[in-house]
Each structure stands twice: as C-alpha cells, then as structure tokens.
Design an enzyme around this catalytic site. Structure first.
Site, PDB file in Angstrom:
ATOM      1  CG  HIS A 166      -1.672  -1.235   1.472  1.00  0.00           C
ATOM      2  ND1 HIS A 166      -2.911  -1.525   0.949  1.00  0.00           N
ATOM      3  CD2 HIS A 166      -1.295  -2.355   2.173  1.00  0.00           C
ATOM      4  CE1 HIS A 166      -3.282  -2.734   1.334  1.00  0.00           C
ATOM      5  NE2 HIS A 166      -2.319  -3.260   2.075  1.00  0.00           N
ATOM      6  CB  SER A 287      13.071  22.996 -14.778  1.00  0.00           C
ATOM      7  OG  SER A 287      12.325  24.196 -14.863  1.00  0.00           O
ATOM      8  CE  LYS A 293      11.902  19.778 -10.574  1.00  0.00           C
ATOM      9  NZ  LYS A 293      10.570  19.947 -11.111  1.00  0.00           N
ATOM     10  CD  GLU A 300       8.397  12.917 -15.062  1.00  0.00           C
ATOM     11  OE1 GLU A 300       7.528  13.649 -15.536  1.00  0.00           O
ATOM     12  OE2 GLU A 300       9.401  13.356 -14.476  1.00  0.00           O
ATOM     13  CE  LYS A 335      -0.110  -4.380 -43.876  1.00  0.00           C
ATOM     14  NZ  LYS A 335      -1.557  -4.479 -43.549  1.00  0.00           N
TER      15      LYS A 335
HETATM   16  N1  ARG Z   1      -2.566  -3.298 -48.463  1.00  0.00           N
HETATM   17  C1  ARG Z   1      -3.269  -4.462 -48.063  1.00  0.00           C
HETATM   18  C2  ARG Z   1      -3.063  -4.675 -46.562  1.00  0.00           C
HETATM   19  O1  ARG Z   1      -2.293  -3.973 -46.018  1.00  0.00           O
HETATM   20  C3  ARG Z   1      -2.766  -5.644 -48.809  1.00  0.00           C
HETATM   21  C4  ARG Z   1      -3.825  -6.673 -49.170  1.00  0.00           C
HETATM   22  C5  ARG Z   1      -4.784  -6.109 -50.105  1.00  0.00           C
HETATM   23  N2  ARG Z   1      -5.613  -7.099 -50.666  1.00  0.00           N
HETATM   24  C6  ARG Z   1      -6.665  -6.760 -51.362  1.00  0.00           C
HETATM   25  N3  ARG Z   1      -7.373  -7.680 -51.873  1.00  0.00           N
HETATM   26  N4  ARG Z   1      -7.015  -5.512 -51.514  1.00  0.00           N
HETATM   27  O2  ARG Z   1      -3.663  -5.507 -45.943  1.00  0.00           O
END
Ligand code: ARG
Length: 486
Positions: A166, A287, A293, A300, A335
């Site tokens: 705690h 700072s 500081k 952080e 991605k």
């Molecule tokens: N740019 C697409 C992705 O990042 C690749 C696959 C695209 N396939 C399609 N049938 N449009 O997932």
C-alpha cells in the site's frame, strides 16, 4: 458540388481490367497503404524471390523467366538498401509497388511473379516475416534490461530498503531482491515474446486469395527458403488470422506495464521525499525555469508510453472483432499499431538498460527508512508465535505495543528490559530483532529476501538469461542469412 468535391482522378491499377473508369484521387489516397507498409519492403521482396524461385522449379513459369524475376528482385533489394527505392500513392501498396518497379526493370515478364499468389497471402506473409525478426530484437532488448538490473543487484548485495505494501513501509528487504522482482517480470516477458514468435513463424504464402491455388506449388520449399518452421493448414484462416499480431501487441503491452511500474519506482526513489536513488546527469533532464531541478523524464516517458501500447492492442482487438472470413480491407489497419508498438518497446529497451546502470543508491538513507515505522513488528510477533503463542494473539500483543510506542514517541530500541518483560513473559529472556539485517536474513524461505535466497535466485535468473542470449544471437544470424545472396 462544393470546391472540395471537384472530381480528381487517380491512376490506373493492377486490378483495373473490369473498371471503365480510373479511380477517384480521393479513393486512391484513402485506400493506399504505401505510407506505412513501405516498412515491409525487404520482407516483401525476399518473399517474392522465394515464390518466383519455386514457380520456376515447379515448372509453373519457365525457369529462365524465374531467373530474370529473381535477379531483378535482388536488384530491387540493393536499391532498397541504398535508399533508392520509393513508393508513390499510385502504387497503392508495397506489393504492387515492388511489382511496378520490377516491370520497369525487366518488362512484361514481371507480370508472371503474381502467379498462384494473392496480395492477401502475400501481405500476411510479409507481416509474419517482419514481426518474427522484431520479436527477436525485443527479446534482445529485454535481455539487456534484465542484465542491467542484475548487475545493479550484484553491486548492492547487502543494501537494505523498506519493502512496501500500500506504499506504506512494511518489512525490510534487500535492494537486490526488489530489483530482481523486475527481472522476474521481464523474464516472463521474454517467455511471452518467444511464444508469440513461435505462433508468428508460420508460412501463410500459398493460401492465395482465400481458397488455395490450382497451380502445383511447393509450400514446403518456400517455407524452408524463408526460414518458416511451419506451413499454415487452412487457407481461409491463414489470410484472415491476425492473432499473432495481437499476441505481439499484447506482449508489448505487458512489457510497457512492467516498464511503467519500474519507472514509477525510479520517479519516487529519485524524489526529494525518498532520496533513495540518483541517476547520472546524462540520463536526467532539467527545467527551463527552475535552475535547481533534476528530473527523471526518461522514467516518466517510460511510465506514459504504456498508454499507447495498451491503445494499439485495443485498436487491433476492435478492428478484428466481428470480421467475417476471409480477408477484409479492415485488416490493412493492423500495421500502424504493430509498427508503433514495436518501435515504442524497442526504444524503451534501448534507453532503460544504460540508464539503470547509472543508478546509485543512498544506502544509509534506505537502511534508516527500512527500520522506521515499526517495520520489524512482524518479526516480534513471529518470535512470540515461535514460543507457542497463537499468531493472532501475538499480532494483537505487538499491535498494542506499536500503539503504545507511537503514543510515547518511542521505538522498540528505546524499550527497557522491564518494559519488554511486561509486554509478554516470553520477552523476559529473549528479544525480537531490532536491526534490519537480522530481520532480512531470517526470511530464508525459498524466494524470500534472505541474502542466500536472493543470491540463488539471481544465479537462476542469470542462467536463464544465458539461454536467451544464445537464442537471440542464433535467430538474428538466421534472419540476416536470409538476405545474403547465395
Ligand atoms: N494493403 C493491403 C493490406 O495492407 C494488402 C492486401 C490487399 N488485398 C486486397 N485484396 N485488396 O492488408
């Protein structure tokens, strides 16, 4: 029609045959993934080399065409490595961009590369290939983190600090024990990263658009050439599975949580309130207004960055929820969170190990805090219990003693022999420890804070790490070898 609704046209596409019009420029911009999937270019080209080589060996395309394609693709890799390869929004994505460049180099033969393959299996194969290496790098960074903490623990084998529950002083512990708790966390992270790695290391290529392909492809050959240990066994699943990305994001989120907990301790310990620890100037900030500081900005940020790591995990869980089989364009959204989490974790694991190595502890301050606020009360109760007093009763006796000491402004060390004897007859001939070292040494159960236990745990952690280092070195060599032309 308002100004910003004026028609603007994009460029012709690889899939344009059935369309009577070129795409609108706004569709092109919204649809394109070149802005981020350029990061997959090396894996994309290397995957295509393996695919083209297999097409030639299987007689699916003429051997000499395969040779021309493979040679052109290696040249593209050289261009990539020389920083001479670029994509434009009209390329749509990295896959069509690489094929466009190949066509510029070798002409119409480039069009044979995409035989028996789809961007749907291509993209996920690229992502698997890319992620596989990054997970190894993350394991390497976690290894460095563990080593820096273990080295720090070794530098302070007998330093004592208050352990907390705690955030109230609870019982004395070794500083090394506290540091090694973080090593235990990061070792679990390494385990998780390696599990994610194993689920990532599966060839998806050969699943084609969704149903497999009519060409006599050799998937085992492609898998062997790209270093994949397994071949996916359901084409629908292979092109729609993003579980391994979620595994990676989840492992990254947990690394972030552990770094943020360590960060919080660093922030507290370096504060004027604690004064337990100091970081080197070169890992501290100042700072712009307050000349005195010295701030722990790295810690952080380490604490704060867990936010985006959790966010990226939640993003992909949400994107994939409810998606029907098989590929859907939603999946293109996998991605950026993946890249961001990998970049974030690698950046944290780059700066934290050298920063932690510069830590110095104020052993006197920590030792004094370790025995303040009656942190040895449990030892006193334990002594009574060992003499046959039921622990609950012993707890109560010592609790009353603590209350009395607080009221009288005393510590256990201030009590006279007569006062001890009056508290409980057991204390007439024996006394609970009043120093932290005796208290710490007594906690000799497996995994406890006694010096011998802490040393033993450190040894086990060090040998676990030796195995990790070997695995990381082997895997990085294996990944690098895939990109050396034979
Ligand atoms: N740019 C697409 C992705 O990042 C690749 C696959 C695209 N396939 C399609 N049938 N449009 O997932």
């Amino acid at each position: 029609m308002s100004d910003n609704e004026q028609a603007a046209t994009g460029s012709a596409k690889a899939w344009g045959g059935r369309f009577s019009d070129v795409p609108d420029a706004r569709l092109e911009a919204f649809n394109a993934s070149v802005g981020f999937d350029i990061r997959l270019v090396r894996e994309d080209v290397r995957g295509s080399i393996a695919h083209a080589d297999m097409l030639g060996a299987q007689g699916i395309i003429p051997e000499e065409d395969a040779t021309t394609i493979v040679r052109g693709l290696w040249t593209i890799l050289d261009e990539v490595d020389a920083g001479e390869f670029a994509l434009t929004v009209s390329d749509e994505d990295v896959h069509t961009g690489v094929e466009r460049r190949l066509r510029e180099m070798i002409g119409a033969t480039a069009g044979k590369l995409h035989t028996g393959r789809s961007r749907n299996d291509q993209v996920i194969n690229d992502v698997r290939f890319w992620t596989r290496r990054r997970l190894v790098e993350i394991a390497g960074g976690l290894h460095a983190m563990c080593e820096s903490l273990l080295d720090l623990a070794e530098r302070y084998p007998s330093a004592i600090m208050p352990g907390y529950t705690h955030l109230q002083r609870a019982q004395p512990v070794l500083v090394a024990h506290h540091l090694q708790a973080y090593v235990a966390m990061f070792l679990r992270d390494i385990e998780r990263v390696r599990q994610a790695w194993a689920r990532t290391n599966v060839l998806a290529l050969g699943s084609a658009a969704l149903a497999g392909t009519t060409y006599p492809i050799d998937r085992a050959r492609v898998a062997a050439e790209l270093g994949f240990d397994q071949v996916s066994m359901n084409s629908l699943d292979a092109v729609s599975d993003r579980d391994f990305v979620i595994d990676a994001l989840s492992a990254c989120a947990l690394v972030g949580m552990h770094v943020s907990r360590l960060s919080e301790e660093v922030i507290l310990w370096t504060s004027g309130e604690f004064r337990f620890m100091e970081l080197a100037d070169r890992f501290s900030t100042g700072s712009s207004i307050m000349p005195q500081k010295k701030n722990a900005d790295i810690a952080e940020l380490g604490r704060g960055k867990s936010g985006r790591l959790y966010g990226n995990l939640m993003a992909l869980l949400t994107i994939t929820k409810g998606l029907p089989l098989a590929f859907n364009k939603d999946m293109q959204e996998d991605k950026e969170p993946l890249f961001d989490s990998v970049d974030t974790v690698l950046a944290m694991l780059d700066v934290f190990p050298p920063m932690m190595r510069t830590a110095t502890f104020r052993e006197d301050t920590m030792a004094a805090a370790a025995v303040a606020d009656f942190t040895l009360a449990t030892d006193a109760a334990d002594l009574l219990a060992k003499r046959g007093v039921p622990f609950r009763e012993a707890h109560h006796v010592i609790g009353e003693l603590v209350g009395r000491c607080i009221a009288e402004g005393k510590t256990f060390a201030d009590l006279t022999d007569a006062e001890w004897a009056e508290i409980h007859p057991v204390f007439a001939d024996t006394r609970p420890p009043i120093d932290a070292w005796t208290s710490v040494s007594g906690r000799d159960s497996i995994g406890g804070t006694a010096p011998e236990q802490v040393r033993r745990t450190r040894g086990a952690q060090q040998s676990q790490l030796a195995g990790v280092r070997e695995w990381v070195t082997d895997q990085l060599e294996r990944e690098n070898r895939l990109f050396t032309r034979s």
